[in-house]
Design a protein around this motif. Structure first.
Motif, mmCIF file in Angstrom:
data_model
loop_
_atom_site.group_PDB
_atom_site.id
_atom_site.type_symbol
_atom_site.label_atom_id
_atom_site.label_comp_id
_atom_site.label_asym_id
_atom_site.label_seq_id
_atom_site.Cartn_x
_atom_site.Cartn_y
_atom_site.Cartn_z
ATOM 1 N N GLY A 69 0.855 -0.883 0.462
ATOM 2 C CA GLY A 69 -0.020 0.148 -0.478
ATOM 3 C C GLY A 69 0.940 1.136 0.151
ATOM 4 N N ILE A 70 0.019 2.821 -0.289
ATOM 5 C CA ILE A 70 1.115 3.764 -0.338
ATOM 6 C C ILE A 70 1.071 4.022 0.958
ATOM 7 C CG2 ILE A 70 -0.396 5.566 -0.359
ATOM 8 C CD1 ILE A 70 0.526 6.731 -1.938
ATOM 9 N N GLU A 71 0.801 3.815 1.976
ATOM 10 C CA GLU A 71 1.264 3.973 3.424
ATOM 11 C C GLU A 71 2.535 3.006 3.790
ATOM 12 O OE1 GLU A 71 0.446 6.138 5.262
ATOM 13 O OE2 GLU A 71 -0.730 7.045 3.232
ATOM 14 N N ASP A 72 3.009 2.316 3.209
ATOM 15 C CA ASP A 72 4.071 1.276 3.691
ATOM 16 C C ASP A 72 5.518 1.890 2.944
ATOM 17 O OD1 ASP A 72 2.760 -0.656 4.654
ATOM 18 O OD2 ASP A 72 2.053 -1.539 2.905
ATOM 19 N N LEU A 73 5.331 3.168 2.300
ATOM 20 C CA LEU A 73 6.403 3.187 1.516
ATOM 21 C C LEU A 73 6.642 5.024 2.432
ATOM 22 C CD1 LEU A 73 5.390 4.069 -2.454
ATOM 23 C CD2 LEU A 73 6.206 2.237 -1.232
ATOM 24 N N ARG A 101 6.438 8.299 -4.571
ATOM 25 C CA ARG A 101 6.337 9.122 -3.409
ATOM 26 C C ARG A 101 5.769 9.656 -3.448
ATOM 27 N NH1 ARG A 101 2.512 9.364 -0.063
ATOM 28 N NH2 ARG A 101 2.121 9.159 2.193
ATOM 29 N N GLU A 102 6.681 10.798 -3.320
ATOM 30 C CA GLU A 102 5.717 12.473 -3.464
ATOM 31 C C GLU A 102 5.377 12.887 -4.711
ATOM 32 O OE1 GLU A 102 9.102 13.592 -0.881
ATOM 33 O OE2 GLU A 102 9.547 13.834 -1.994
ATOM 34 N N LEU A 114 11.050 4.822 -4.801
ATOM 35 C CA LEU A 114 10.143 5.270 -3.993
ATOM 36 C C LEU A 114 10.150 5.831 -3.451
ATOM 37 C CD1 LEU A 114 8.479 1.372 -4.981
ATOM 38 C CD2 LEU A 114 7.522 3.638 -6.449
ATOM 39 N N THR A 116 8.890 7.200 4.025
ATOM 40 C CA THR A 116 10.244 8.325 3.690
ATOM 41 C C THR A 116 10.998 9.149 3.956
ATOM 42 O OG1 THR A 116 8.548 9.712 4.586
ATOM 43 C CG2 THR A 116 8.254 9.903 2.415
#
Length: 347
Positions: A58-62, A170-171, A146, A64
């Protein structure tokens, strides 16, 4: 109790590289039959755990990297100073480009290292971390794009653009960064297509030259050999890789005691004894170069097969196997690859 004392329990993670080493050790100790049974159990266990864990992305797993902001700010400050030097004529344009590339490359690499420790400290069970760093899917460079920064890109001529892409996927990218990255994406697609065609054509030419090289006899009876010694500028790792799987051309003595005989294949245990006892003395081994046959090859001059770890079987088309290994990306069969290249020039 004696059997239990010999058991070794390793409580640590096993990635792709460690798994290869484990399989190699199992084959050396137990042979192909028992090893295949063990690996079948490992495969069943792996599929079971992967199914019950049900890893998804999921995107929350990326996650930063917290230190990215000041690292990029520091690199921008160095680039500004470099630009000022160039403006006043203290730095040439070529030198300015080189230094700018070095600054941003170092920043990108430091961010990549920070990314590894950030995942390991904050969330070791993160799906992105598990998939990429175990070797199951993706690699560190892709994860870096990513969650880190995309870094420097190449223009259509293959030269580095000194304006790096500071954002990550991601950003999201700005319009300028998106256009810069399109060069590299298109070049990658074209290079992949061209490389595939070149590899296929090279494989075809190699196989046509060496398809007659087949293991037809056990021993050609040659007395010629080549010498291998760590003293000839060869590292210990290369020395081990050169000897493992070969066949000795002469008897090996330590004092008056014979530790290995002619036509004996060399395993890891024998190599370790050679390293400790024969640092100055060369070891003579048989190779395809010294085989007396012209239109085929013998079993002892070839040595072990990399498939099962025993001497190559009679009737094996080792020429075709080596031609495919050289033409296509992957492991090169070094025992016969040089002979293939010589045959190409002869033809």
């Amino acid at each position: 109790m004696a059997e239990r004392a010999n058991l070794v329990f390793h409580n640590k993670e096993i990635d792709g590289t460690a798994m290869k080493r484990l399989i190699s050790r199992l084959i050396d100790h137990f042979g192909m039959g028992y090893t295949s049974h063990i690996l079948d159990q490992i495969k069943t266990l792996g599929f079971h755990q992967a199914t019950t864990t049900s890893i998804s992305l999921g995107i929350e797993d990326l996650l930063t990297i917290p230190s990215k902001g000041w690292l990029v700010q520091d690199a921008e400050q160095q680039s500004f100073i470099l630009e000022k030097h160039y403006y006043y004529g203290a730095v040439h344009a070529v030198e300015k480009l080189r230094q700018s590339v070095e600054i941003w490359y170092a920043t990108s690499e430091y961010l990549k290292q920070e990314m590894n420790s950030n995942f390991r400290i904050t969330d070791p069970s993160n799906p992105v971390y598990l998939m990429s760093f175990s070797g199951a899917r993706g690699n560190a460079s892709q994860v870096h794009q990513l969650v880190g920064m995309r870094g420097l890109m190449a223009d259509p001529q293959g030269q580095m653009i000194d304006l790096p892409i500071q954002s990550n996927l991601r950003e999201g990218l700005s319009l300028t960064e998106y256009i810069i990255s399109c060069y590299g994406a298109r070049k990658g697609v074209v290079d992949t297509a061209v490389r595939t065609a070149d590899a296929g054509y090279l494989t075809r030419r190699l196989v046509e030259v060496v398809q007659h090289i087949i293991v037809r006899r056990r021993d050609c009876g040659t007395i010629q050999a080549i010498s291998v010694s760590p003293q000839n500028g060869m590292t210990e790792k290369l020395f081990v890789q050169t000897l493992i799987g070969r066949v000795l051309a002469n008897d090996i003595y330590i004092g008056s005691r014979c530790i290995a005989t002619r036509n004996q294949d060399i395993g890891i245990g024998l190599v370790n004894r050679f390293i400790t006892a024969f640092r100055a003395q060369p070891i003579y081994i048989r190779t395809p170069f010294t085989c007396r046959s012209t239109s085929w090859i013998c079993q002892l001059c070839y040595g072990r097969s990399s498939t099962h770890g025993d001497l190559v079987e009679l009737g094996e088309a080792v020429g075709v196997i080596a031609g495919q290994s050289i033409g296509e990306p992957g492991t090169i069969d070094t025992r016969i690859s040089k002979s293939i290249i010589i045959d190409i020039f002869i033809e």
